[in-house]
Motif scaffolding. Structure first.
Motif: not given
Length: 708
Positions: A203-210
């Motif tokens: 759930e953290n990845l989309d924002e971290l690599f947006s």
């Protein structure tokens, strides 16, 4: 000796060729060629357009059995330096029955076939011929949903439980988020693969690599964590200590491997090759979105998509950061051409050369931007997909070129079709430690005034290296390409030193070698060794987009080629080559910490500053050998003064400062300063360029020793 990295999975992407499949033919006369080169300005053929979507999709899938689990410090430490890439084979459908294709694919553990929707029969035929495990996948079925399914299928087929990974964890294969925007993805995919290894919550990845900025920063953090875990394991901490590794290991930032791409070619090349410039070809800008690649027809969009795949593929393989910088403008190539021309026309003036290097530095700084400059300064090595030698540039705040800071491997972008094909392959590691076989081919004609000097230097080199364990060196004289090919057939050589005159024909835009009375561009040579050292003038000029023998030798099978942008002095060149082999041999014996050729060459070229300063005049050369209190100037500098006092970004400035310090102590400081001011010097060694994959030529590695 060659060793393949463990891929376990081979992705075969089928496509329809237009007409008979032909090997790539180099552009050897731009004046007579204006069509059939593919996209402008880098030349990507139209036939492989349909493979771009499936290739990008495959970069989101596992590379090997290590991707089937979460990696503790054990696996991260084990994977260090082995270049775990996605092995991708773009295959024309007309070649599915080729014996060499069937033999290779049949030997692989897992082959995953993707195909155009209208080629299902041919794809199934290939699967049967190689006894493939999986049903071929049509292009039209690729989606984020299928990505999850394919992860599950592939990880179960390649699954291996690590001795330090729990069964419950390793039985939870999961996919990674799909990145639709290729511009973001070229910086994000490497970090996403590392995040999966490190078991970061989805759930953290989309924002971290947006965004590109966030992707670069997040990947940098992932690289730091992976480096600390590897260091933890090397320090004796096991996988179950990973949660404590952050506290147990030094928090000093680790340098990271960086992959840059800088598009752009000289306008002269564009007009000769295409009849117009890229700016005239591309009137509009489009986003490189995965879902729109099928409909893309703008050259700039197609080339941007291919370049994004190059950057993503390489950065995933090395566990580093990928970043596309701004394009190289024609003005930068003109400055480079001026530098090359100045060195060619008579005796070069050091002040002019330094001024041009600083101008290039200003231009390259703009190309890199703040993020690129920060990455360059924090890198352990740079792989640069570009037709421009960015290592020449002196960045703001530095006084020495970027190549003095860090090992740089240049991979030419043009022609882009060939670059993608080469990048998709899984290149074997060439290991020199157990088998260094060198062929010195002297191609200068009898009667040439420099041949006695050249011959004497090569025979001295042969004598110096032949007595070492696991080293063989042969010397031959060749007056034709046929004779050279005959010599290359005699053994499986790992290194070729090719001594000849360079032949730079600006009117035809080619740079080759004079072998006897013949001009060779390298395409007539066979059995090319992994490493080719071109001891010849201007074999790799870049200022006007020249088709060079250095580039074409990569096509002929070389892993790395050392060429020059300028004419070189036969004596200085011989000394540089001898120093290179001294450090190769010392590294083989474990006396230096270098692993691969890019590191060895970087040390040789950057540490040549002392030689270039002292050889700038006869008086300074003589002073270098003078003895004071039992030590020569060279001995005092090398053994005492220079230790921990040479900054990579200021290595020439620091070398001058330390020599002046020695001169003042010996009572000749004013004389030294006057000599430096009147004569000046120029760092000729930085105008040698290493292209290809010198990181795949490994000189010494204990991990390889343990499995050989």
């Amino acid at each position: 000796m060659r060793y393949r990295s463990q891929t376990d999975i081979v992705y075969v992407v089928l496509f329809h060729p237009e007409g008979e499949v032909r090997d790539y033919q180099p552009i050897v006369d731009l004046k007579s060629t204006s069509v059939g080169l593919g996209s402008a300005p880098h030349g990507f053929a139209r036939e492989p357009y349909p493979i771009l979507k499936p290739i990008w999709y495959c970069l989101h899938l596992p590379r090997n059995q290590l991707d089937s689990q979460f990696a503790g410090s054990y696996l991260i430490n084990q994977s260090k330096g082995f270049d775990f890439c996605h092995e991708l084979i773009p295959l024309p459908i007309s070649m599915i029955n080729e014996p060499s294709v069937l033999s290779y694919l049949g030997s692989m553990r897992t082959v995953f076939i993707l195909h155009p929707d209208d080629a299902a029969d041919q794809a199934n035929t290939l699967r049967v011929l190689i006894n493939g495990l999986f049903a071929p996948v049509p292009f039209s079925t690729l989606s984020t949903k299928s990505l999850v399914q394919h992860w599950e299928v592939l990880t179960s087929a390649t699954h291996l439980v690590s001795p330090e990974t729990s069964t419950s964890e390793s039985e939870q294969p999961r996919s990674m988020p799909f990145v639709e925007d290729l511009d973001v993805g070229q910086s994000a995919l490497s970090g996403l693969h590392m995040a999966r290894w490190l078991n970061v919550e989805d759930e953290n990845l989309d924002e971290l690599f947006s965004t590109t900025e966030k992707a670069v920063d997040s990947t940098f953090v992932a690289c730091q964590v992976a480096a600390r875990l590897a260091k933890a394991h090397a320090s004796g901490l096991s996988a179950r200590d990973d949660n404590d590794a952050d506290e147990a290991v030094d928090h000093k930032p680790h340098r990271v491997r960086v992959v840059f791409a800088a598009a752009g070619v000289p306008e002269r090349y564009q007009r000769l090759a295409f009849g117009k410039t890229a700016q005239e070809v591309n009137k509009t800008e489009q986003l490189s979105l995965w879902g729109k690649l099928d409909a893309a027809n703008e050259h700039r969009v197609i080339e941007s998509a291919v370049i994004a795949m190059l950057v993503a593929h390489r950065s995933i393989a090395v566990g580093g950061i990928g970043f596309r910088v701004n394009d190289i403008a024609d003005g930068s190539f003109k400055i480079l051409s001026e530098l090359e021309q100045h060195y060619t026309c008579g005796k070069p003036k050091p002040k002019v050369m330094w001024r041009l290097l600083k101008k290039l530095g200003q231009r390259v700084a703009e190309v890199l931007g703040p993020t690129g400059q920060r990455l360059a300064r924090s890198s352990s090595s740079i792989t640069a997909f570009t037709d421009f030698p960015i290592g020449l540039a002196i960045l703001p705040g530095d006084t020495a070129p970027l190549s003095c800071r860090v090992p740089i491997s240049q991979l030419p972008l043009t022609p882009l079709t060939r670059t993608l094909q080469q990048e998709c392959a899984n290149h074997s590691i060439v290991y020199l430690k157990k088998n260094l076989t060198v062929l010195i081919a002297e191609c200068l004609e009898d009667g040439d005034r420099i041949k006695p000097i050249s011959r004497g230097a090569w025979k001295m080199l042969k004598s110096n290296i032949s007595g070492h364990p696991h080293v063989e060196c042969d010397y031959v004289e060749c007056s034709s390409s046929a004779q050279l090919n005959e010599a290359l057939r005699q053994k499986d050589y790992s290194v070729l030193i090719l001594s000849a005159h360079g032949a730079h024909v600006r009117e035809a835009n080619v740079a080759g070698l004079k072998i006897g009375e013949e001009i060779s561009l390298g395409i007539d040579l066979q059995n090319i060794p992994a490493l080719v050292l071109l001891s010849a003038c201007h074999t790799a000029p870049r200022g006007v987009g020249t088709v060079s023998v250095a580039d074409l030798l990569l096509r002929q099978g070389a892993v790395a080629v050392l060429g020059t942008l300028i004419p070189v002095d036969v004596r200085k060149n011989a000394i540089l080559m001898m120093r290179l082999f001294v450090y190769i041999l010392e590294t083989m014996q474990g006396n230096y910490p270098f692993r691969s050729l890019d590191q060895v060459w970087h040390h040789v070229a950057s540490s040549n500053a002392i030689s270039e300063v002292l050889s700038s005049s006869h008086a300074l050369s003589q002073w270098a050998g003078s003895v004071f209190e039992g030590r020569t100037v060279i001995e005092e500098f090398m053994l005492h003064r220079s230790k921990s006092r040479l900054r990579p970004g200021h290595i020439y400035e620091d070398t001058e400062r330390l020599l002046e310090e020695i001169a003042r102590e010996r009572g000749c400081g004013e004389w030294f300063n006057a000599a430096m001011k009147s004569q000046g010097y120029f760092p000729e060694s930085i105008l040698y360029t290493m292209i290809g994959r010198p990181d795949r030529i490994v000189v010494n590695d204990p991990d390889i020793d343990s499995v050989v």
